[in-house]
Every structure is written in C-alpha cells, then in structure tokens.
Design an enzyme around this catalytic site. Structure first.
Site, PDB file in Angstrom:
ATOM      1  N   SER A 142       1.092  -1.311  -0.371  1.00 40.53           N
ATOM      2  CA  SER A 142      -0.340  -0.154   0.275  1.00 40.53           C
ATOM      3  C   SER A 142       0.642   1.364   0.055  1.00 40.53           C
ATOM      4  CB  SER A 142      -0.718  -0.003   1.094  1.00 40.53           C
ATOM      5  OG  SER A 142      -1.156   1.415   1.496  1.00 40.53           O
ATOM      6  N   TYR A 190      -2.065  -1.359  10.523  1.00 44.46           N
ATOM      7  CA  TYR A 190      -2.374  -1.858   9.190  1.00 44.46           C
ATOM      8  C   TYR A 190      -0.581  -0.983   8.652  1.00 44.46           C
ATOM      9  CZ  TYR A 190      -3.647  -1.777   4.404  1.00 44.46           C
ATOM     10  OH  TYR A 190      -3.755  -2.285   3.014  1.00 44.46           O
ATOM     11  N   LYS A 229       2.326  -3.799   6.066  1.00 47.67           N
ATOM     12  CA  LYS A 229       3.053  -4.378   5.008  1.00 47.67           C
ATOM     13  C   LYS A 229       4.315  -3.633   4.922  1.00 47.67           C
ATOM     14  CE  LYS A 229      -1.455  -4.350   3.419  1.00 47.67           C
ATOM     15  NZ  LYS A 229      -1.321  -6.334   2.580  1.00 47.67           N
TER      16      LYS A 229
HETATM   17  P1  NAD Z   1     -10.939  -6.922   0.663  1.00 42.32           P
HETATM   18  O1  NAD Z   1     -11.142  -6.891   2.464  1.00 42.32           O
HETATM   19  O2  NAD Z   1     -11.896  -6.855   0.026  1.00 42.32           O
HETATM   20  O3  NAD Z   1     -10.754  -7.793   0.368  1.00 42.32           O
HETATM   21  C1  NAD Z   1      -9.693  -9.135   1.144  1.00 42.32           C
HETATM   22  C2  NAD Z   1     -10.286 -10.439   0.917  1.00 42.32           C
HETATM   23  O4  NAD Z   1      -8.643 -11.277   2.237  1.00 42.32           O
HETATM   24  C3  NAD Z   1     -11.312 -10.704   1.676  1.00 42.32           C
HETATM   25  O5  NAD Z   1     -11.611 -11.367   0.958  1.00 42.32           O
HETATM   26  C4  NAD Z   1     -11.579 -11.573   3.311  1.00 42.32           C
HETATM   27  O6  NAD Z   1     -12.486 -12.047   3.103  1.00 42.32           O
HETATM   28  C5  NAD Z   1      -9.641 -12.232   2.806  1.00 42.32           C
HETATM   29  N1  NAD Z   1      -9.213 -12.707   4.138  1.00 42.32           N
HETATM   30  C6  NAD Z   1      -8.386 -11.648   5.333  1.00 42.32           C
HETATM   31  N2  NAD Z   1      -8.368 -12.305   5.540  1.00 42.32           N
HETATM   32  C7  NAD Z   1      -7.887 -13.860   5.080  1.00 42.32           C
HETATM   33  C8  NAD Z   1      -7.150 -15.210   6.021  1.00 42.32           C
HETATM   34  N3  NAD Z   1      -6.281 -14.681   6.840  1.00 42.32           N
HETATM   35  N4  NAD Z   1      -7.395 -16.211   4.994  1.00 42.32           N
HETATM   36  C9  NAD Z   1      -8.070 -15.426   3.984  1.00 42.32           C
HETATM   37  N5  NAD Z   1      -8.620 -14.806   3.592  1.00 42.32           N
HETATM   38  C10 NAD Z   1      -8.511 -13.858   4.289  1.00 42.32           C
HETATM   39  O7  NAD Z   1      -9.817  -6.238   0.455  1.00 42.32           O
HETATM   40  P2  NAD Z   1      -9.443  -5.272  -1.250  1.00 42.32           P
HETATM   41  O8  NAD Z   1      -9.127  -3.651  -0.663  1.00 42.32           O
HETATM   42  O9  NAD Z   1      -9.741  -6.553  -1.617  1.00 42.32           O
HETATM   43  O10 NAD Z   1      -7.877  -5.573  -0.237  1.00 42.32           O
HETATM   44  C11 NAD Z   1      -6.586  -6.818  -1.049  1.00 42.32           C
HETATM   45  C12 NAD Z   1      -4.998  -6.293  -0.302  1.00 42.32           C
HETATM   46  O11 NAD Z   1      -5.408  -5.271  -0.724  1.00 42.32           O
HETATM   47  C13 NAD Z   1      -5.123  -6.161   0.879  1.00 42.32           C
HETATM   48  O12 NAD Z   1      -4.168  -7.209   1.391  1.00 42.32           O
HETATM   49  C14 NAD Z   1      -5.178  -4.449   1.036  1.00 42.32           C
HETATM   50  O13 NAD Z   1      -4.242  -4.891   2.494  1.00 42.32           O
HETATM   51  C15 NAD Z   1      -4.523  -4.618  -0.214  1.00 42.32           C
HETATM   52  N6  NAD Z   1      -4.476  -2.713  -0.522  1.00 42.32           N
HETATM   53  C16 NAD Z   1      -6.079  -2.401  -0.174  1.00 42.32           C
HETATM   54  C17 NAD Z   1      -6.027  -0.894  -0.325  1.00 42.32           C
HETATM   55  C18 NAD Z   1      -8.165  -0.608  -0.871  1.00 42.32           C
HETATM   56  O14 NAD Z   1      -7.753   0.813  -0.491  1.00 42.32           O
HETATM   57  N7  NAD Z   1      -8.590  -1.143  -0.965  1.00 42.32           N
HETATM   58  C19 NAD Z   1      -5.100  -0.723  -1.232  1.00 42.32           C
HETATM   59  C20 NAD Z   1      -4.013  -0.753  -0.659  1.00 42.32           C
HETATM   60  C21 NAD Z   1      -3.636  -1.884  -0.122  1.00 42.32           C
HETATM   61  C1  WQD Z   2      -9.130   9.372   0.620  1.00 46.60           C
HETATM   62  C2  WQD Z   2      -9.340  11.209   1.101  1.00 46.60           C
HETATM   63  C3  WQD Z   2     -10.034  11.884   3.654  1.00 46.60           C
HETATM   64  C4  WQD Z   2     -13.683   9.139   3.955  1.00 46.60           C
HETATM   65  C5  WQD Z   2      -7.383   4.866   3.168  1.00 46.60           C
HETATM   66  C6  WQD Z   2      -5.820   3.759   4.130  1.00 46.60           C
HETATM   67  C7  WQD Z   2      -4.976   3.147   2.664  1.00 46.60           C
HETATM   68  C8  WQD Z   2      -4.930   2.708   1.363  1.00 46.60           C
HETATM   69  C9  WQD Z   2      -6.546   3.552   0.740  1.00 46.60           C
HETATM   70  C10 WQD Z   2      -5.008   0.493   2.324  1.00 46.60           C
HETATM   71  C11 WQD Z   2      -8.548  11.677   2.302  1.00 46.60           C
HETATM   72  C12 WQD Z   2     -11.151  12.279   2.824  1.00 46.60           C
HETATM   73  C13 WQD Z   2     -12.353  10.125   3.653  1.00 46.60           C
HETATM   74  C14 WQD Z   2     -14.506  10.577   4.178  1.00 46.60           C
HETATM   75  C15 WQD Z   2     -13.450  12.460   3.670  1.00 46.60           C
HETATM   76  N1  WQD Z   2      -6.073   1.482   1.419  1.00 46.60           N
HETATM   77  N2  WQD Z   2     -11.938  11.697   3.791  1.00 46.60           N
HETATM   78  N3  WQD Z   2     -14.242  12.615   4.504  1.00 46.60           N
HETATM   79  O1  WQD Z   2      -7.432   7.361   3.995  1.00 46.60           O
HETATM   80  O2  WQD Z   2      -6.342   8.247   1.146  1.00 46.60           O
HETATM   81  O3  WQD Z   2      -6.413   6.241   2.184  1.00 46.60           O
HETATM   82  O4  WQD Z   2      -7.963   3.364   2.055  1.00 46.60           O
HETATM   83  O5  WQD Z   2      -3.610   0.032   1.875  1.00 46.60           O
HETATM   84  O6  WQD Z   2      -3.677   2.944   3.763  1.00 46.60           O
HETATM   85  O7  WQD Z   2      -5.019   5.291   4.669  1.00 46.60           O
HETATM   86  O8  WQD Z   2      -8.389   6.893   1.692  1.00 46.60           O
HETATM   87  O9  WQD Z   2     -10.744   6.904   1.417  1.00 46.60           O
HETATM   88  O10 WQD Z   2     -10.534   7.023   3.517  1.00 46.60           O
HETATM   89  O11 WQD Z   2      -9.835   9.080   1.961  1.00 46.60           O
HETATM   90  O12 WQD Z   2     -12.946  13.941   3.783  1.00 46.60           O
HETATM   91  O13 WQD Z   2     -15.906  10.260   4.670  1.00 46.60           O
HETATM   92  O14 WQD Z   2     -10.625  12.023   1.100  1.00 46.60           O
HETATM   93  O15 WQD Z   2      -9.246  12.900   4.527  1.00 46.60           O
HETATM   94  O16 WQD Z   2      -7.961  13.244   2.041  1.00 46.60           O
HETATM   95  P1  WQD Z   2      -7.210   7.097   2.582  1.00 46.60           P
HETATM   96  P2  WQD Z   2     -10.253   7.745   1.933  1.00 46.60           P
END
Ligand code: NAD
Ligand code: WQD
Length: 330
Positions: free
Chosen positions: A124, A148, A152
């Site tokens: 991330s 979190y 990572k």
């Molecule tokens: P998500 O929660 O939709 O998907 C994660 C999946 O993993 C889910 O289906 C959950 O059931 C499964 N899971 C969790 N722990 C598990 C375990 N121990 N064994 C088996 N299954 C398990 O999340 P996402 O948004 O699709 O994110 C996927 C990956 O990308 C995650 O590692 C997340 O940290 C990373 N990521 C997400 C974002 C974002 O904003 N969505 C941003 C950066 C990184």
């Molecule tokens: C985006 C912008 C908020 C909600 C998060 C995690 C990051 C990654 C992606 C996993 C920011 C603003 C948001 C609201 C708002 N996930 N906001 N009102 O914080 O950039 O990233 O998700 O890896 O680790 O931290 O994403 O969508 O929450 O926020 O004003 O109700 O929107 O302040 O500027 P963020 P976000």
C-alpha cells in the site's frame, strides 16, 4: 498456468481474477470470506464464463495451505488476503499483525517447500508515510501511524529477506494508491463492512440515500483547494497491473507503485461524481481525520517502463462504475 489468489473473493482480488482469467490463467482462490461473499466469485465466473476453484480456508493455517498445494500444482501466487481498515487496526492491533504478517510468512514458507517461485504481494502507498509527493519506489519508508501500515512494511521486509535466500524466488511488491470503481458490468465492486471509511464508497452511499451527507475531513491542507489529494486508480486498471507484474516477475524483489500519477482533491472527486452521474452530493467540512496526510500520489514511471503497464481509465469512469455497482447492489 495455475495462479493461487489469496483473498480472491475480496474487492481487488475479485477484479484481478477477471483479468487473470481473461489473460488465460487458471485461478484458484483461497479466502476465508471474513470480508467477502462467495457470490462475488460466482459473478466473476458469470462475467468471464470461466471456472474458478475455490477453497474456504484461512491462509494463516499452514496445514490448510499445504493441503491446497498438495492438491494443485501452483505456478504463482498473488497474495491479497489481509485485513485493511486503518482505524480498526488501531483498535485490534494484534489481530491485524497476526493476520497480515503470519499469512505472508506461511505462504512464503509453503512456496519454498513446494518450489513455487512467483509471488505477487499487495502492499500500500501507506508505507510511504509522510514522504514528499510524488512517491518513488526507492524512497526510505517512513513509520506509518497505524498497525495496518506497519503490517505492510513488515511483510515487505519479510519477502525481501526471503527472496535473498531462495534461489529463483521472484517477488513483485505492488504498492496500491487509492483503488476505486468497479467492473463495468456493475456485477462486482467494493462492499464496505458497515459505514464506509473510504471516500468513494461514502459518496455512493450518500448518493443512494443510505447516508445523509458527506463529511469532508478538513479544507485547511496546503493543497490548491485545501482538501486532501489522493491518487485514485480504477480497480480494473489495478487488476491489469497484477497481470503485468506476474508476467514480468524476475529473480529477487521488484517494487512498483500502482497509481495513475495524478492527484485529485476530495472536492474535485465530489464534483466529478456529481457531473458523471448527475447527482448532487451534500457535504459539510469537518475537522481533519487523525492520521491523514495532505497529499499522496505516485510516480508511475517504473511500472510503465518495466511492466509496460499504465492506468488509463478516467476519474469519470471511476465515478460512473462505482455508481453503477452501488445502484445494482443497494
Ligand atoms: P478486501 O477486504 O475486499 O479483500 C481481502 C480478502 O481477504 C477478503 O475477501 C477477506 O475475506 C480475505 N481474507 C482476509 N484475511 C484472510 C485470511 N487470513 N485467510 C483467507 N482470507 C482472508 O480488501 P481489498 O480492498 O480487496 O484489499 C486486498 C489487499 O490489498 C489487502 O491486502 C489490502 O491490505 C491491500 N490494499 C488495499 C487497498 C484498498 O484501498 N482497498 C489499498 C492498498 C492495499
Ligand atoms: C481519501 C481522502 C480523506 C472519507 C486509505 C488507507 C490506505 C489505503 C487506501 C489500504 C482523504 C477524505 C475520506 C470521508 C473525507 N488502504 N475523506 N471524508 O485515507 O487516502 O487511504 O485507503 O491500504 O492505507 O489509509 O483513503 O478514501 O479514506 O480518503 O473527506 O468520509 O478523502 O481525508 O483526503 P486514504 P480514503
């Protein structure tokens, strides 16, 4: 080629399954469904008209993971499975550290045992902490403000160390920026658990009337309109980035930013959503959210140069596709 997709029923994983199947890979999903539903995989199969083999297992369970590797000849793994809510990770840090780190250790260990050399990992942009934008892959990582983010950083380090020791082990660490949008069919998308924390699902829930108004967290950042700037990337572009990374994998560790390279402010995203979908989004400005940074966007030259991949879907299509999914699934 058989690709094991952990967390494949989740938001990014399910979209990546589509791209993998369309690119001709065979897909095996391991997911414990703690934050997803099996229905999503059924929809992926409907969209692609292809089969997915599914195991409902927890990937921190070494025995279950080994059993899967015994049954199938795995050529590569994309490890999405993880817990991802920043705020929740501060409340239940041990669960986050355990789930996100142990899963990475177990999968790497089983890969070593079974000679699986291709490993793609979901990281991330949060690992960049408060570095100056744009973020480059070779920047020193800053401490993140939450378990979190730390999970990572630690997983990245583990995979980097493992890759040094196992000959031929090839790891791609993909640092996602802000994934939004949904598959254009409107059949799969992001389904937040409870009230959304992230901006786009919050906007769509206001638009559909589930929530009364958006609260914008601060308009006093040092950005052009005072609201936070992020690099929103369409989840299908992100999905295709995984296929590109899988194809390119080479011995050792490669790190790539998967973003668009363009920053969009909160207010710009709200306006883009209103324009794309012809819906008014009521909002109020409230104080900053603890832990937020002013701006976060990627330098994307490395992914473009080495993977030949570039995100090309517009903010408008991110807004249209998120809305289509919300309407279909309200
Ligand atoms: P998500 O929660 O939709 O998907 C994660 C999946 O993993 C889910 O289906 C959950 O059931 C499964 N899971 C969790 N722990 C598990 C375990 N121990 N064994 C088996 N299954 C398990 O999340 P996402 O948004 O699709 O994110 C996927 C990956 O990308 C995650 O590692 C997340 O940290 C990373 N990521 C997400 C974002 C974002 O904003 N969505 C941003 C950066 C990184
Ligand atoms: C985006 C912008 C908020 C909600 C998060 C995690 C990051 C990654 C992606 C996993 C920011 C603003 C948001 C609201 C708002 N996930 N906001 N009102 O914080 O950039 O990233 O998700 O890896 O680790 O931290 O994403 O969508 O929450 O926020 O004003 O109700 O929107 O302040 O500027 P963020 P976000």
């Amino acid at each position: 080629m058989n690709i094991l997709v952990t967390g494949g029923a989740g938001y990014i994983g399910s979209h990546t399954c589509i791209s993998l199947l369309e690119a001709g890979y065979s897909v095996i999903v391991a997911d414990n469904l703690c934050n997803s539903k099996i229905e999503t995989l059924k929809r992926v199969m409907k969209i692609t008209n292809k089969e997915i083999i599914f195991y409902k297992i927890d990937v921190t369970n070494e025995h279950d993971v080994e059993e899967l590797f015994e049954k199938h000849s795995i050529d590569g793994i994309i490890h999405f499975a993880g817990l991802k809510a920043v705020g929740e990770s501060q409340k239940i840090p041990l669960i986050y550290y355990y789930n996100n780190i142990v899963s990475t250790i177990i999968l790497a260990k089983v890969c070593e045992k079974y000679g699986v050399k291709r490993f793609v990992f979901s990281s991330s942009a949060t690992v960049y902490g408060e570095n100056q934008v744009p973020f480059f892959e070779n920047m020193n990582l800053m401490p993140t403000t939450n378990p979190y983010g730390e999970s990572k950083v630690i997983s990245e380090r583990i995979l980097t160390d493992v890759a040094k020791e196992i000959p031929g082990f090839s790891v791609a660490i993909l640092r996602y920026f802000n994934p939004v949008g949904a598959h254009e069919s409107g059949l799969i998308g992001e389904v937040p658990n409870g009230n959304p924390n992230n901006l786009m699902p919050y906007i769509t829930q206001v638009a559909v009337g589930k929530l009364d108004k958006l609260r914008i967290f601060g308009d006093d950042y040092s950005t052009f309109d005072g609201t936070g700037i992020r690099d929103y990337i369409h989840v299908m572009d992100l999905a295709e980035g995984h296929v590109a990374a899988l194809r390119y994998l080479k011995e050792g560790v490669q790190v790539y930013n998967l973003g668009t390279g363009k920053g969009t402010s909160v207010i710009e995203l709200v306006r883009a959503f209103e324009e794309a979908n012809n819906i008014k989004i009521p909002y109020e400005i409230v104080s900053r959210r603890h832990g937020d940074i002013a701006a976060c966007y990627a330098d994307v030259t490395k992914a473009s140069r080495e993977l030949g991949w570039r995100a090309n879907r517009s903010i408008r299509s991110m807004c249209e596709d998120s809305w289509r999914f919300e309407l279909n699934n309200k």
